[in-house]
Write an enzyme that holds these catalytic residues in place. Structure first.
Site, short mmCIF file in Angstrom:
data_model
loop_
_atom_site.label_atom_id
_atom_site.label_comp_id
_atom_site.label_asym_id
_atom_site.label_seq_id
_atom_site.Cartn_x
_atom_site.Cartn_y
_atom_site.Cartn_z
CG HIS A 126 -1.92 0.94 1.39
ND1 HIS A 126 -1.70 2.26 1.73
CD2 HIS A 126 -3.25 0.82 1.23
CE1 HIS A 126 -2.86 2.90 1.78
NE2 HIS A 126 -3.82 2.06 1.47
CG ASP A 204 0.42 -2.38 6.12
OD1 ASP A 204 -0.55 -2.51 6.88
OD2 ASP A 204 0.38 -1.74 5.05
CD GLN A 207 -7.18 -4.34 4.34
OE1 GLN A 207 -8.17 -4.97 4.73
NE2 GLN A 207 -7.27 -3.10 3.92
CE LYS A 230 -7.30 0.09 6.41
NZ LYS A 230 -8.06 0.52 5.22
C1 PLP Z 1 -2.63 -2.79 3.53
C2 PLP Z 1 -2.90 -1.40 4.01
N1 PLP Z 1 -1.91 -0.71 4.57
C3 PLP Z 1 -2.09 0.53 5.04
C4 PLP Z 1 -3.30 1.16 4.94
C5 PLP Z 1 -3.46 2.54 5.47
O1 PLP Z 1 -4.34 2.56 6.54
P1 PLP Z 1 -4.83 3.96 7.15
O2 PLP Z 1 -5.35 4.74 5.99
O3 PLP Z 1 -5.89 3.55 8.11
O4 PLP Z 1 -3.65 4.59 7.80
C6 PLP Z 1 -4.37 0.48 4.35
C7 PLP Z 1 -5.67 1.15 4.16
O5 PLP Z 1 -6.44 0.82 3.28
C8 PLP Z 1 -4.16 -0.85 3.88
O6 PLP Z 1 -5.15 -1.53 3.32
#
Ligand code: PLP
Length: 422
Positions: A126, A204, A207, A230
């Site tokens: 991401h 990370d 998910q 989430k």
């Molecule tokens: C795999 C992954 N990493 C990081 C993030 C970032 O999360 P946030 O926007 O809650 O900081 C997301 C959000 O969709 C994600 O799916």
């Protein structure tokens, strides 16, 4: 701990938002990878906090401030338990996964990286686990390298890993579950391989944390980040877990109140972790709502949630795979056991493209039918380019979704195909 089989339809009734029509059709919410819905228990915890306990934390001596502080710190202890951290002192509250990763990049990265060092990522990251490292690389002269993905089936090509884990690699940051393809990565194995070479690791968990049991000690990483919104919690709150000795050795991320022991005009003595990383008045209701969310999920049992979501994804995948003119992304089922961090597999989402139909058109038409999907690059633009596409459509599931909703979703996909075939 094993939990009895949950009554899923009773649990669904805990989510007031799901009981509504959109464009005259019953809402089918399949955008859970973007954000989850909130159960009444979380909404009530927020309302209770603001109605009875609201005060600033740590500084006050009066009753409301004591209550607020106790609830704030209880949430920290709860978060430690949620991911099996050794201690609450390893839990830093952040705004979310993105801020947690930025904190590590700014603080750990600035102290530990120099020109010529390598930050190893994967091609399925991401933007949150990519852009902070690019910024750090620009500041330090470090370089970025990537573990490749195999193609549409979305697995990491681990045959390349040994040659990528060079002496120059200082950090290996990887996504636990890909938000665009649903890939479950064998993070425990990847971290073990990195650790043997003295490489620091970050996972990370955006998910994974709310969908599967997570044990940071079993995964064997050095940092783990996730977002409250989430996992049925409020927006604006997240958790960064780091090994105590690493956090204690890291310089502050931001300066201000709350994070200091003493301040003079020319110098400051900082608190230990985690408070050193929480400058200013924090989000107080966020951890309190998150606490309620973690209790809620663990009363259901995350191994049950994992099983439920995987079954829905498996079911959806098989039905979509039977259609003509569809391209599916991410690993083929079978089902993957939860939480061990040693298997590659698929989590609870399906990502697809219909031939000659833009993903945004799929999402727009699905919305007219009451089905909330996500279409776009899912904040993984480099991955999309690697796969030779601009975007995909994605249906992502959670425990309040049902097989009947998947049936309706597949019908809607067929209707969209028919519409564009005219
Ligand atoms: C795999 C992954 N990493 C990081 C993030 C970032 O999360 P946030 O926007 O809650 O900081 C997301 C959000 O969709 C994600 O799916």
């Amino acid at each position: 701990m094993t939990h009895p089989s949950p009554n899923w339809s009773k649990l669904r009734a805990d989510f007031p938002i799901l009981d509504q029509k959109v464009h005259g059709k019953p809402l089918i919410y399949f955008d859970n990878a973007a954000t989850s819905q909130k159960p009444r228990a979380v909404i009530d915890a927020l309302v209770h906090y603001y109605e009875y306990d609201n005060a600033n934390v740590h500084r006050g001596i009066h009753e409301l401030s004591n209550r607020s502080t106790a609830a704030f710190e209880a949430a920290r202890a709860r978060a430690a338990k949620f991911i099996n951290a050794l201690s609450a002192d390893e839990i830093v509250f952040t705004r979310g996964t993105t801020e947690g990763i930025n904190l590590v990049a700014s603080s750990w990265g600035a102290k530990n990286l120099k020109a010529g060092d390598v930050i190893l990522l994967t091609e399925m990251e991401h933007h949150s686990n990519l852009v902070p490292w690019q910024l750090l690389a620009q500041r330090t002269g470090a370089k970025l390298a990537y573990v490749p993905v195999t193609g549409d089936e979305g697995l990491l090509d681990l045959t390349k890993l040994d040659s990528l884990l060079t002496k120059q690699v200082r950090l290996f940051a990887m996504v636990h579950i890909s938000n665009s393809m649903g890939t479950v990565n064998p993070v425990a194995d990847l971290c073990a391989r990195a650790r043997k070479l003295g490489i620091t690791t970050l996972v990370d968990g955006a998910q994974s944390a709310g969908h599967s049991p997570v044990d940071v000690q079993a995964i064997g990483c050095d940092f783990f980040a996730f977002s409250g919104h989430k996992i049925c919690g409020p927006t604006g709150i997240g958790v960064l877990w780091g090994r105590q000795e690493l956090l204690d050795a890291m310089p502050p991320y931001q300066g201000g109140g709350e994070m200091i022991l003493s301040v003079e005009y020319q110098k400051t003595e900082f608190k230990k972790a985690p408070h050193r990383f929480e400058a200013g008045t924090p989000d107080i209701s966020g951890p309190i709502g998150l606490h309620a969310a973690m209790d809620y999920l663990d009363a259901i049992g995350r191994e049950n949630i994992w099983q439920h979501d995987q079954e829905l994804a498996h079911y959806a995948y098989e039905q979509l795979a039977a259609l003509k003119n569809i391209r599916l992304f991410g690993p083929h089922p079978p089902l993957t056991p939860p939480g061990r961090g040693t298997e590659q597999g698929r989590a609870g989402l399906v990502s697809f493209l219909l031939k000659d139909v833009h993903a945004h058109d799929v999402v727009t038409l699905a919305d007219q039918a009451g089905v909330a999907l996500r279409g776009g690059h899912h904040c993984t633009q480099p991955l999309m380019h690697r796969l030779g596409v601009e975007s995909t459509a994605r249906a992502s599931f959670y425990f309040y979704n049902t097989k009947a909703e998947v049936n309706r979703f597949v019908e809607v996909v067929k209707e969209i195909q028919k519409f564009f075939a005219q």
